[in-house]
Motif scaffolding. Structure first.
Motif, PDB file in Angstrom:
ATOM      1  N   GLY A 176       0.800  -1.240   0.000  1.00 29.14           N
ATOM      2  CA  GLY A 176       0.000   0.000   0.000  1.00 29.14           C
ATOM      3  C   GLY A 176       0.823   1.276   0.000  1.00 29.14           C
ATOM      4  N   PRO A 177       1.636   1.503   1.063  1.00 30.18           N
ATOM      5  CA  PRO A 177       2.346   2.787   1.147  1.00 30.18           C
ATOM      6  C   PRO A 177       3.474   2.924   0.125  1.00 30.18           C
ATOM      7  N   PHE A 178       3.882   1.841  -0.529  1.00 27.61           N
ATOM      8  CA  PHE A 178       4.921   1.936  -1.564  1.00 27.61           C
ATOM      9  C   PHE A 178       4.289   2.187  -2.927  1.00 27.61           C
ATOM     10  N   LEU A 179       3.565   1.176  -3.409  1.00 27.12           N
ATOM     11  CA  LEU A 179       3.007   1.284  -4.762  1.00 27.12           C
ATOM     12  C   LEU A 179       2.014   2.443  -4.871  1.00 27.12           C
ATOM     13  N   HIS A 180       1.248   2.666  -3.809  1.00 26.62           N
ATOM     14  CA  HIS A 180       0.214   3.700  -3.873  1.00 26.62           C
ATOM     15  C   HIS A 180       0.585   4.936  -3.047  1.00 26.62           C
ATOM     16  N   GLY A 181       1.881   5.094  -2.792  1.00 31.80           N
ATOM     17  CA  GLY A 181       2.349   6.157  -1.896  1.00 31.80           C
ATOM     18  C   GLY A 181       2.052   7.573  -2.369  1.00 31.80           C
ATOM     19  N   SER A 183      -0.847   8.362  -3.765  1.00 31.44           N
ATOM     20  CA  SER A 183      -2.306   8.528  -3.900  1.00 31.44           C
ATOM     21  C   SER A 183      -2.870   9.353  -2.746  1.00 31.44           C
ATOM     22  N   LEU A 184      -4.110   9.779  -2.903  1.00 31.84           N
ATOM     23  CA  LEU A 184      -4.770  10.551  -1.846  1.00 31.84           C
ATOM     24  C   LEU A 184      -5.169   9.671  -0.667  1.00 31.84           C
ATOM     25  N   THR A 185      -5.356   8.366  -0.942  1.00 34.43           N
ATOM     26  CA  THR A 185      -5.891   7.489   0.103  1.00 34.43           C
ATOM     27  C   THR A 185      -4.825   6.642   0.799  1.00 34.43           C
ATOM     28  N   LEU A 186      -3.738   6.323   0.124  1.00 39.41           N
ATOM     29  CA  LEU A 186      -2.821   5.308   0.671  1.00 39.41           C
ATOM     30  C   LEU A 186      -1.384   5.820   0.834  1.00 39.41           C
ATOM     31  N   SER A 187      -1.246   7.094   1.148  1.00 42.24           N
ATOM     32  CA  SER A 187       0.108   7.653   1.257  1.00 42.24           C
ATOM     33  C   SER A 187       0.601   7.718   2.700  1.00 42.24           C
ATOM     34  N   ARG A 188      -0.279   7.443   3.667  1.00 43.35           N
ATOM     35  CA  ARG A 188       0.107   7.647   5.066  1.00 43.35           C
ATOM     36  C   ARG A 188       0.577   6.352   5.733  1.00 43.35           C
ATOM     37  N   GLY A 189       1.247   6.528   6.883  1.00 43.89           N
ATOM     38  CA  GLY A 189       1.646   5.380   7.693  1.00 43.89           C
ATOM     39  C   GLY A 189       3.108   5.026   7.521  1.00 43.89           C
ATOM     40  N   THR A 190       3.517   4.031   8.316  1.00 43.85           N
ATOM     41  CA  THR A 190       4.922   3.638   8.298  1.00 43.85           C
ATOM     42  C   THR A 190       5.184   2.659   7.159  1.00 43.85           C
ATOM     43  N   LEU A 191       6.464   2.572   6.796  1.00 43.45           N
ATOM     44  CA  LEU A 191       6.847   1.719   5.668  1.00 43.45           C
ATOM     45  C   LEU A 191       7.330   0.348   6.119  1.00 43.45           C
ATOM     46  N   GLU A 192       7.429   0.170   7.442  1.00 41.85           N
ATOM     47  CA  GLU A 192       7.914  -1.112   7.935  1.00 41.85           C
ATOM     48  C   GLU A 192       6.979  -1.593   9.033  1.00 41.85           C
ATOM     49  N   ASP A 193       6.715  -2.880   9.048  1.00 42.36           N
ATOM     50  CA  ASP A 193       5.809  -3.396  10.084  1.00 42.36           C
ATOM     51  C   ASP A 193       5.954  -4.913  10.170  1.00 42.36           C
ATOM     52  N   GLU A 284     -14.059   8.265  -8.087  1.00 39.33           N
ATOM     53  CA  GLU A 284     -13.942   7.126  -9.006  1.00 39.33           C
ATOM     54  C   GLU A 284     -12.644   7.222  -9.809  1.00 39.33           C
ATOM     55  N   ARG A 285     -12.324   8.421 -10.248  1.00 34.75           N
ATOM     56  CA  ARG A 285     -11.102   8.612 -11.041  1.00 34.75           C
ATOM     57  C   ARG A 285      -9.856   8.390 -10.174  1.00 34.75           C
ATOM     58  N   GLN A 286      -9.916   8.860  -8.929  1.00 34.76           N
ATOM     59  CA  GLN A 286      -8.767   8.666  -8.023  1.00 34.76           C
ATOM     60  C   GLN A 286      -8.549   7.175  -7.756  1.00 34.76           C
ATOM     61  N   HIS A 287      -9.644   6.465  -7.473  1.00 34.36           N
ATOM     62  CA  HIS A 287      -9.509   5.024  -7.197  1.00 34.36           C
ATOM     63  C   HIS A 287      -9.014   4.283  -8.451  1.00 34.36           C
ATOM     64  N   SER A 288      -9.428   4.750  -9.619  1.00 36.09           N
ATOM     65  CA  SER A 288      -8.975   4.095 -10.862  1.00 36.09           C
ATOM     66  C   SER A 288      -7.469   4.205 -11.014  1.00 36.09           C
ATOM     67  N   LYS A 289      -6.925   5.359 -10.622  1.00 35.37           N
ATOM     68  CA  LYS A 289      -5.463   5.521 -10.707  1.00 35.37           C
ATOM     69  C   LYS A 289      -4.780   4.501  -9.804  1.00 35.37           C
ATOM     70  N   VAL A 290      -5.351   4.295  -8.606  1.00 33.89           N
ATOM     71  CA  VAL A 290      -4.742   3.355  -7.648  1.00 33.89           C
ATOM     72  C   VAL A 290      -4.788   1.935  -8.203  1.00 33.89           C
ATOM     73  N   ILE A 291      -5.956   1.488  -8.694  1.00 33.02           N
ATOM     74  CA  ILE A 291      -6.001   0.093  -9.149  1.00 33.02           C
ATOM     75  C   ILE A 291      -5.226  -0.081 -10.452  1.00 33.02           C
ATOM     76  N   ASP A 292      -5.022   0.996 -11.183  1.00 35.78           N
ATOM     77  CA  ASP A 292      -4.189   0.879 -12.371  1.00 35.78           C
ATOM     78  C   ASP A 292      -2.717   0.653 -11.988  1.00 35.78           C
ATOM     79  N   GLU A 293      -2.334   1.191 -10.830  1.00 33.47           N
ATOM     80  CA  GLU A 293      -0.974   0.902 -10.333  1.00 33.47           C
ATOM     81  C   GLU A 293      -0.842  -0.586 -10.024  1.00 33.47           C
ATOM     82  N   ASP A 294      -1.894  -1.160  -9.407  1.00 27.76           N
ATOM     83  CA  ASP A 294      -1.884  -2.615  -9.154  1.00 27.76           C
ATOM     84  C   ASP A 294      -1.819  -3.376 -10.476  1.00 27.76           C
TER      85      ASP A 294
END
Ligand code: FES
Ligand code: FE2
Length: 336
Positions: A176-181, A183-193, A284-294
Motif C-alpha cells: 500500500g504505502p509503496f506502490l500507492h504512496g 495517492s490521496l488514500t494510501l500515502s500515510r503510515g509507516t513503511l515497515e511493520d 472514481e477517477r482517483q480510485h482508478s489511478k490506484v487500481i491501475d498501479e496494481d
C-alpha cells in the motif's frame, strides 16, 4: 533441474478452483441478446428470459458447434444463428427447424450443459461445478452488499494477470504505502511493520501489527463455496471515513482475469448523497489511478514465472497463508 524452492501455480488453481461460485459479469450487461463470455477457461453464454431470469450454458451449439452467443433470444428460447436450432432455459434442445425427423428423434436427446446462476448485488454469479449433476451450495456473498445501511458502486476491470496474482496482491497490505504512496488514500503510515495472520473457520485475516485505519492495513479472506476479500481504506475527506472494498477475482484464462472492487460505505442522509455525488465526480477517477498501479505491477509479473525467482520475506505472511489455504482446499477435494 528445478530449484526445490520453485513454486508454480498448482494446476488446480490455474483456471480457478472448481465447485465455487464466481461473479461472471454485471447484471446490467445481460440485456435482450445472448452474451458470450470466457470464464474459468470455458466459453459460456448468458441470457435473460422474459421473466427476467438469467441462464448460463456452454456457448456451443450441439449441431455443429457454432457459438450460441451469436444467435438470439426468441420466445424464451436460445436460437442458434447458423441453422436455427433452439434450446430452452434448461438447455434442452426443443426445435430443429431444418429436419422434421431430427426434431422428433434427435432433439429430445440433446441438452446443453447448464450452470447454476443467480443475480445478487448487481452481479451475475455462476457455480462452476466439477460434477454438473451435483446441486450447487447456497451462494454466500459479503453481508454489506445486501445491507441497506450500506451504499456502493461496482468497479469492474479486466487484467492480463492470473487470478492468483490478484488474490496474492490483496493478501499483501505492505504494498500500500509503496506502490500507492502518491495517492490521496494510501500515502500515510509507516513503511515497515510486522505482519500477523489469523485463521478463522471461513478463511483468514492478514493484518499489520503496528497500524490500523491509516492505510491498507488488513485484509480478510473468505474462502468456502465462494471467495472474496474484504478490506478498508481511509478516505481523508468527502466525507472523511472508511471506504469498505469487497474484492472478487474470476479467471478468464490462465493469464487473464476479471476483477471486481465493490466500494461500499456505511453512510446515511446527506453524507450518503454527498459521497455518491463525489464518487462519480471525483473519487472514481482517483480510485482508478490506484487500481491501475496494481494492474501494471501484476501484469509485469509474467504469471507463474514470478514464483520461480521469488524470495518471500516476513511481510509476505498473507501471501504464504493464502497459498497454504488454497493447497488445503485442493487436498481436501482430491479423491482419497
Ligand atoms: S450450428 Fe447451431 S444450428 Fe447449426
Ligand atoms: Fe494495491
Amino acid at each position: 533441474m528445478k530449484s526445490p524452492n520453485a513454486i508454480e501455480f498448482e494446476s488446480e488453481l490455474k483456471l480457478g478452483l472448481r465447485n465455487m461460485w464466481y461473479p461472471i459479469c454485471q447484471s446490467a450487461h445481460v440485456k435482450d441478446r445472448p452474451l458470450g463470455l470466457r470464464r474459468l477457461g470455458s466459453d459460456i453464454v448468458v441470457w435473460r428470459d422474459s421473466r427476467g431470469k438469467v441462464h448460463t450454458h456452454d456457448d456451443r451449439c450441439l449441431h455443429r458447434g457454432a457459438k450460441l452467443s451469436l444467435g438470439r433470444i426468441l420466445n424464451d428460447m436460445l436460437r442458434c444463428a447458423y441453422h436455427g436450432w433452439c434450446y430452452d432455459s434448461s438447455g434442452q434442445c426443443i426445435a430443429i427447424p431444418t429436419s422434421h425427423t431430427a426434431q422428433v428423434k434427435l432433439a429430445p436427446r440433446l441438452r446443453l450443459e447448464s450452470f447454476e446462476t443467480q443475480e445478487r448485488a448487481g452481479l451475475v454469479w455462476v457455480f462452476f461445478a466439477e460434477d454438473r449433476s451435483a446441486a450447487a451450495p447456497p451462494l454466500v456473498i459479503p453481508e454489506e452488499l445486501e445491507d441497506p445501511a450500506y451504499s456502493g458502486f461496482i468497479c469492474e476491470a479486466e487484467w492480463k494477470a492470473s487470478w492468483m496474482l490478484i488474490l496474492e496482491n490483496l493478501a499483501d497490505p505492505m504494498h500500500g504505502p509503496f506502490l500507492h504512496g502518491q495517492s490521496l488514500t494510501l500515502s500515510r503510515g509507516t513503511l515497515e511493520d510486522e505482519m500477523r495472520t489469523t485463521r478463522h473457520p471461513d478463511g483468514f485475516l492478514v493484518e499489520r501489527e503496528g497500524q490500523r485505519g491509516v492505510n491498507f492495513d488488513w485484509a480478510e479472506f473468505y474462502c468456502r463455496d465462494s471467495m472474496w476479500v474484504r478490506l478498508d481504506i481511509p478516505l481523508p475527506f468527502g466525507p472523511k471515513g472508511i471506504l469498505r472494498i469487497l474484492c472478487f477475482a474470476t479467471p478468464i484464462d490462465e493469464d487473464r482475469s476479471l476483477v471486481y472492487f465493490l466500494r461500499y460505505r456505511n453512510l446515511s442522509g446527506w453524507k450518503r448523497a454527498y459521497w455518491r455525488f463525489l464518487y462519480k465526480t471525483f473519487w472514481e477517477r482517483q480510485h482508478s489511478k490506484v487500481i491501475d498501479e496494481d494492474r501494471r505491477i501484476l501484469e509485469s509479473q509474467r504469471g507463474a514465472q514470478c514464483r520461480i525467482a521469488e524470495h518471500l520475506s516476513n511481510s509476505d505472511r498473507g501471501v504464504t497463508e493464502l497459498r497454504k489455504l488454497l493447497r488445503e482446499k485442493i487436498a481436501c477435494r482430491a479423491p482419497q
